[in-house]
Design a protein around this motif. Sequence first.
Motif, PDB file in Angstrom:
ATOM      1  N   ALA A 177       0.831  -1.203   0.000  1.00  0.00           N
ATOM      2  CA  ALA A 177       0.000   0.000   0.000  1.00  0.00           C
ATOM      3  C   ALA A 177       0.868   1.257   0.000  1.00  0.00           C
ATOM      4  O   ALA A 177       0.589   2.229  -0.725  1.00  0.00           O
ATOM      5  CB  ALA A 177      -0.940   0.002   1.205  1.00  0.00           C
ATOM      6  N   VAL A 178       1.924   1.249   0.812  1.00  0.00           N
ATOM      7  CA  VAL A 178       2.844   2.392   0.846  1.00  0.00           C
ATOM      8  C   VAL A 178       3.485   2.603  -0.515  1.00  0.00           C
ATOM      9  O   VAL A 178       3.516   3.726  -1.049  1.00  0.00           O
ATOM     10  CB  VAL A 178       3.936   2.179   1.917  1.00  0.00           C
ATOM     11  N   PHE A 179       4.003   1.534  -1.110  1.00  0.00           N
ATOM     12  CA  PHE A 179       4.677   1.658  -2.397  1.00  0.00           C
ATOM     13  C   PHE A 179       3.710   2.121  -3.495  1.00  0.00           C
ATOM     14  O   PHE A 179       4.080   2.913  -4.368  1.00  0.00           O
ATOM     15  CB  PHE A 179       5.319   0.332  -2.792  1.00  0.00           C
ATOM     16  N   ALA A 180       2.479   1.634  -3.462  1.00  0.00           N
ATOM     17  CA  ALA A 180       1.495   2.041  -4.472  1.00  0.00           C
ATOM     18  C   ALA A 180       1.176   3.521  -4.361  1.00  0.00           C
ATOM     19  O   ALA A 180       1.115   4.246  -5.370  1.00  0.00           O
ATOM     20  CB  ALA A 180       0.224   1.206  -4.330  1.00  0.00           C
ATOM     21  N   VAL A 181       0.978   4.000  -3.141  1.00  0.00           N
ATOM     22  CA  VAL A 181       0.626   5.408  -2.937  1.00  0.00           C
ATOM     23  C   VAL A 181       1.801   6.318  -3.278  1.00  0.00           C
ATOM     24  O   VAL A 181       1.625   7.348  -3.949  1.00  0.00           O
ATOM     25  CB  VAL A 181       0.162   5.642  -1.483  1.00  0.00           C
ATOM     26  N   THR A 182       2.999   5.964  -2.831  1.00  0.00           N
ATOM     27  CA  THR A 182       4.146   6.822  -3.120  1.00  0.00           C
ATOM     28  C   THR A 182       4.493   6.815  -4.614  1.00  0.00           C
ATOM     29  O   THR A 182       4.997   7.812  -5.138  1.00  0.00           O
ATOM     30  CB  THR A 182       5.369   6.406  -2.293  1.00  0.00           C
ATOM     31  N   ALA A 183       4.224   5.715  -5.292  1.00  0.00           N
ATOM     32  CA  ALA A 183       4.429   5.691  -6.744  1.00  0.00           C
ATOM     33  C   ALA A 183       3.477   6.679  -7.421  1.00  0.00           C
ATOM     34  O   ALA A 183       3.883   7.447  -8.313  1.00  0.00           O
ATOM     35  CB  ALA A 183       4.199   4.280  -7.285  1.00  0.00           C
ATOM     36  N   SER A 212       5.622  14.592 -10.718  1.00  0.00           N
ATOM     37  CA  SER A 212       6.332  14.719 -11.985  1.00  0.00           C
ATOM     38  C   SER A 212       5.468  15.415 -13.032  1.00  0.00           C
ATOM     39  O   SER A 212       5.929  16.309 -13.751  1.00  0.00           O
ATOM     40  CB  SER A 212       6.759  13.335 -12.484  1.00  0.00           C
ATOM     41  N   TYR A 213       4.205  15.018 -13.096  1.00  0.00           N
ATOM     42  CA  TYR A 213       3.300  15.640 -14.071  1.00  0.00           C
ATOM     43  C   TYR A 213       3.094  17.116 -13.754  1.00  0.00           C
ATOM     44  O   TYR A 213       3.086  17.960 -14.655  1.00  0.00           O
ATOM     45  CB  TYR A 213       1.957  14.913 -14.068  1.00  0.00           C
ATOM     46  N   ALA A 214       2.930  17.430 -12.456  1.00  0.00           N
ATOM     47  CA  ALA A 214       2.717  18.825 -12.065  1.00  0.00           C
ATOM     48  C   ALA A 214       3.951  19.679 -12.346  1.00  0.00           C
ATOM     49  O   ALA A 214       3.839  20.855 -12.701  1.00  0.00           O
ATOM     50  CB  ALA A 214       2.361  18.899 -10.576  1.00  0.00           C
ATOM     51  N   SER A 215       5.130  19.087 -12.213  1.00  0.00           N
ATOM     52  CA  SER A 215       6.375  19.842 -12.375  1.00  0.00           C
ATOM     53  C   SER A 215       6.854  19.917 -13.819  1.00  0.00           C
ATOM     54  O   SER A 215       7.367  20.948 -14.259  1.00  0.00           O
ATOM     55  CB  SER A 215       7.478  19.212 -11.512  1.00  0.00           C
ATOM     56  N   PHE A 216       6.675  18.823 -14.568  1.00  0.00           N
ATOM     57  CA  PHE A 216       7.269  18.740 -15.903  1.00  0.00           C
ATOM     58  C   PHE A 216       6.269  18.507 -17.022  1.00  0.00           C
ATOM     59  O   PHE A 216       6.656  18.445 -18.187  1.00  0.00           O
ATOM     60  CB  PHE A 216       8.327  17.625 -15.926  1.00  0.00           C
ATOM     61  N   GLY A 217       5.004  18.321 -16.674  1.00  0.00           N
ATOM     62  CA  GLY A 217       3.994  18.074 -17.702  1.00  0.00           C
ATOM     63  C   GLY A 217       3.999  16.643 -18.198  1.00  0.00           C
ATOM     64  O   GLY A 217       3.291  16.302 -19.142  1.00  0.00           O
ATOM     65  N   SER A 218       4.799  15.790 -17.573  1.00  0.00           N
ATOM     66  CA  SER A 218       4.860  14.376 -17.937  1.00  0.00           C
ATOM     67  C   SER A 218       5.023  13.552 -16.660  1.00  0.00           C
ATOM     68  O   SER A 218       5.849  13.895 -15.797  1.00  0.00           O
ATOM     69  CB  SER A 218       6.031  14.101 -18.880  1.00  0.00           C
ATOM     70  N   ALA A 219       4.244  12.490 -16.553  1.00  0.00           N
ATOM     71  CA  ALA A 219       4.335  11.648 -15.361  1.00  0.00           C
ATOM     72  C   ALA A 219       5.555  10.749 -15.399  1.00  0.00           C
ATOM     73  O   ALA A 219       6.148  10.442 -14.359  1.00  0.00           O
ATOM     74  CB  ALA A 219       3.061  10.809 -15.220  1.00  0.00           C
ATOM     75  N   LEU A 220       5.945  10.327 -16.588  1.00  0.00           N
ATOM     76  CA  LEU A 220       7.023   9.353 -16.731  1.00  0.00           C
ATOM     77  C   LEU A 220       8.358  10.058 -16.952  1.00  0.00           C
ATOM     78  O   LEU A 220       8.819  10.242 -18.079  1.00  0.00           O
ATOM     79  CB  LEU A 220       6.714   8.395 -17.884  1.00  0.00           C
ATOM     80  N   THR A 221       8.957  10.468 -15.850  1.00  0.00           N
ATOM     81  CA  THR A 221      10.266  11.102 -15.895  1.00  0.00           C
ATOM     82  C   THR A 221      11.195  10.414 -14.902  1.00  0.00           C
ATOM     83  O   THR A 221      10.760   9.673 -14.021  1.00  0.00           O
ATOM     84  CB  THR A 221      10.174  12.595 -15.528  1.00  0.00           C
ATOM     85  N   MET A 222      12.495  10.668 -15.037  1.00  0.00           N
ATOM     86  CA  MET A 222      13.458  10.122 -14.092  1.00  0.00           C
ATOM     87  C   MET A 222      13.202  10.651 -12.692  1.00  0.00           C
ATOM     88  O   MET A 222      13.362   9.935 -11.699  1.00  0.00           O
ATOM     89  CB  MET A 222      14.884  10.481 -14.531  1.00  0.00           C
ATOM     90  N   ARG A 223      12.766  11.910 -12.614  1.00  0.00           N
ATOM     91  CA  ARG A 223      12.481  12.512 -11.305  1.00  0.00           C
ATOM     92  C   ARG A 223      11.327  11.799 -10.612  1.00  0.00           C
ATOM     93  O   ARG A 223      11.315  11.697  -9.376  1.00  0.00           O
ATOM     94  CB  ARG A 223      12.147  13.999 -11.480  1.00  0.00           C
ATOM     95  N   PHE A 273       9.571   8.635  -6.084  1.00  0.00           N
ATOM     96  CA  PHE A 273       8.949   7.406  -5.580  1.00  0.00           C
ATOM     97  C   PHE A 273       9.769   6.819  -4.439  1.00  0.00           C
ATOM     98  O   PHE A 273       9.238   6.454  -3.381  1.00  0.00           O
ATOM     99  CB  PHE A 273       8.803   6.387  -6.717  1.00  0.00           C
ATOM    100  N   ILE A 274      11.086   6.738  -4.639  1.00  0.00           N
ATOM    101  CA  ILE A 274      11.935   6.151  -3.605  1.00  0.00           C
ATOM    102  C   ILE A 274      12.017   7.056  -2.378  1.00  0.00           C
ATOM    103  O   ILE A 274      11.860   6.603  -1.238  1.00  0.00           O
ATOM    104  CB  ILE A 274      13.339   5.872  -4.161  1.00  0.00           C
ATOM    105  N   SER A 275      12.247   8.349  -2.582  1.00  0.00           N
ATOM    106  CA  SER A 275      12.410   9.250  -1.433  1.00  0.00           C
ATOM    107  C   SER A 275      11.107   9.404  -0.654  1.00  0.00           C
ATOM    108  O   SER A 275      11.118   9.463   0.584  1.00  0.00           O
ATOM    109  CB  SER A 275      12.914  10.616  -1.901  1.00  0.00           C
TER     110      SER A 275
END
Length: 250
Positions: A98-104, A111-122, A127-129
């Motif tokens: 549950a934790v991993f799903a929510v943080t993902a 990422s989407y809010a910051s870069f306009g794309s959800a799939l970024t290295m950031r 996700f990890i941090s």
Amino acid sequence: MPKSLAKTATLYRMVMPEHTCPYGLKARALLKHKGYAVDDHWLRTRAETDAFKAEHGVKTTPQTFIDGERIGGYDDLRRHFGLKVRDPKTVTYTPVLAVFAVTALMGLALSYASFGSALTMRAGEWFISLSMMALAMLKLQNVESFSTMFLNYDLLARRWIPYGKIYPFAELGAGALMTAGALTWLSAPVALFIGGIGAVSVVKAVYIDKRELKCACVGGDSNVPLGFLSLTENLMMIAMAVWMLAMTFG
């Protein structure tokens, strides 16, 4: 179905000014879902409740009766209908998943809010941090309980007791700095240190000593088994630390 042929169940549950039994509400909802008309009897005082328990020789309410037969409480009612009843002692990976799903999802959203794309290295970094921060939060709900369970397998905590109480604060701090992308010279070594010791401890306890233990990764009251997902938490910290050091100083 004609009213005379409708299935009927009799339910006795506590409904008092200061307390309405939640399991009574759940039992009533389940009976209605199964097509029963519910003859709903409220136990309005403690004296009424105690008298009912004494009359029927039961220790708890609610109590359900179907066709004159006492079925029992809410869990008994679920069993009567062939539904699963959760055993609080059963080990489960659900809290960690549950934790991993929510943080993902949080990482993708940021990422989407910051870069306009959800799939970024950031997104992967976040996700990890964020996972580190969320897991630390669960540990910090009861540091004493966490540190006690941690002593079962962590190699450093068993040699230096205060480490069990320091660990969740170190994990939270490193995760927060990594999320912000700040002070990598501090956050990465901390994550590498606690993640490395954690990984070695899990490998020794589970894969070398073959011990069956509960993981303290989501706090000291969990039934999460120590194993692959526990090791994953530590490996994620190690990978994040190495990655950020490489990106910053490589």
